[in-house]
Design an enzyme around this catalytic site. Structure first.
Site, mmCIF file in Angstrom:
data_model
loop_
_atom_site.group_PDB
_atom_site.id
_atom_site.type_symbol
_atom_site.label_atom_id
_atom_site.label_comp_id
_atom_site.label_asym_id
_atom_site.label_seq_id
_atom_site.Cartn_x
_atom_site.Cartn_y
_atom_site.Cartn_z
ATOM 1 N N THR A 1 -44.485 63.127 -8.663
ATOM 2 C CA THR A 1 -44.962 64.435 -9.130
ATOM 3 C C THR A 1 -45.474 65.332 -8.000
ATOM 4 O O THR A 1 -46.045 66.390 -8.266
ATOM 5 C CB THR A 1 -46.093 64.229 -10.152
ATOM 6 O OG1 THR A 1 -47.139 63.436 -9.548
ATOM 7 C CG2 THR A 1 -45.585 63.505 -11.391
ATOM 8 N N GLU A 2 -45.269 64.937 -6.766
ATOM 9 C CA GLU A 2 -45.887 65.631 -5.645
ATOM 10 C C GLU A 2 -45.564 67.123 -5.595
ATOM 11 O O GLU A 2 -46.441 67.951 -5.301
ATOM 12 C CB GLU A 2 -45.469 64.966 -4.322
ATOM 13 C CG GLU A 2 -46.124 63.623 -4.051
ATOM 14 C CD GLU A 2 -45.365 62.446 -4.632
ATOM 15 O OE1 GLU A 2 -45.642 61.298 -4.249
ATOM 16 O OE2 GLU A 2 -44.486 62.678 -5.506
#
Length: 259
Positions: A135-136
């Site tokens: 999810t960075e």
């Protein structure tokens, strides 16, 4: 060795490393990364250990970097952040290149850095309820280190989809992508992982497992001719190893080798 953020146990030639920050969803920080390095070093040096199981305590496997840690990173200099990144790099490389087989037992969500840990394990089994993803990009960050391993594992196309969208996928979809080995019901995952670990301990040579891991991890970066030459040399040297001689003799005698 004493640990404060993880639990380290050895039984039946299996070292179990349990992330032990359930109140933080086993989120990573500098101290936990350091303890993980120490635990994997300890397991690597222990002749009584043949397989390593990595899991998390509580509802999550690992939720990635914790919030306090992320806040601290914003105050760091470039040099501080590079040193921190290199510490995580060392851990991931240590697990990926470890002499012993590493199995992830994923009984909860594995997100961002947590999914990165799953990515670099040799085998991984997850409960159906587990969500996984990188999810960075959704917080303005990048899945930098894990991208190197993920492309190798599942190919560029699938890796682009997961890394660029930042979406979480269910365990079943992760298995279809090749990110994890299999999906196992929650009530039986512990027994399943234990059985797989036992099989590796009793049915395969430690030397053969080590060399096979080295071969698989090396040949992808080589031209075909070089990879085949390396494989031929490993083949020849393994034939001289005591494990190979023992295994062949047992086969010829119609006996089961004792590994």
């Amino acid at each position: 060795m004493e640990f404060s953020l993880l639990i380290y146990e050895v039984a039946n030639r299996v070292a179990t490393i349990t992330l032990n920050r359930p109140e933080k969803r086993n989120a990573l920080n500098g101290a936990l990364v350091a303890e993980l390095q120490q635990a994997f070093t300890l397991a690597g040096a222990d002749d009584a250990v043949k397989v390593i199981v990595l899991k998390g305590k509580g509802e999550a496997f690992c939720a990635g970097a914790d919030l306090e840690y992320l806040q601290q990173l914003q105050k760091n200099t470039y040099e501080d952040n590079l040193a921190d990144s290199q510490a995580l790099l060392s851990l991931m490389q240590q697990i990926y290149q470890h002499d012993k087989v590493v199995i992830a037992q994923v009984e909860g969500h594995a997100i961002a850095g947590g999914c990165g840990l799953v990515t670099i394990c040799d085998l991984s089994f997850a409960v159906p309820e587990a969500l996984m993803g990188y999810t960075e990009v959704r917080i303005g960050f990048i899945p930098a280190l894990v991208s190197v391993f993920l492309v190798r594992k599942i190919g560029e196309g699938r890796a682009r989809e997961l890394l660029l969208t930042g979406k979480l996928v269910a365990a079943e979809k992760a298995a279809q992508h090749g990110l994890i080995t299999a999906v196992i019901p929650a009530e039986s995952i512990a027994a399943h992982v234990a059985k797989v670990a036992e099989g590796l301990c009793t049915e395969a040579s430690a030397h053969s497992l080590k060399v096979t891991k080295l071969l698989v991890g090396s040949v992808l970066d080589m031209p075909l001719e070089n990879a085949l030459e390396m494989a031929a040399k490993m083949n020849a040297s393994t034939r001289e190893h005591a494990d190979c001689k023992q295994g062949i003799q047992a086969f010829l005698n119609k006996e089961k080798p004792i590994w």
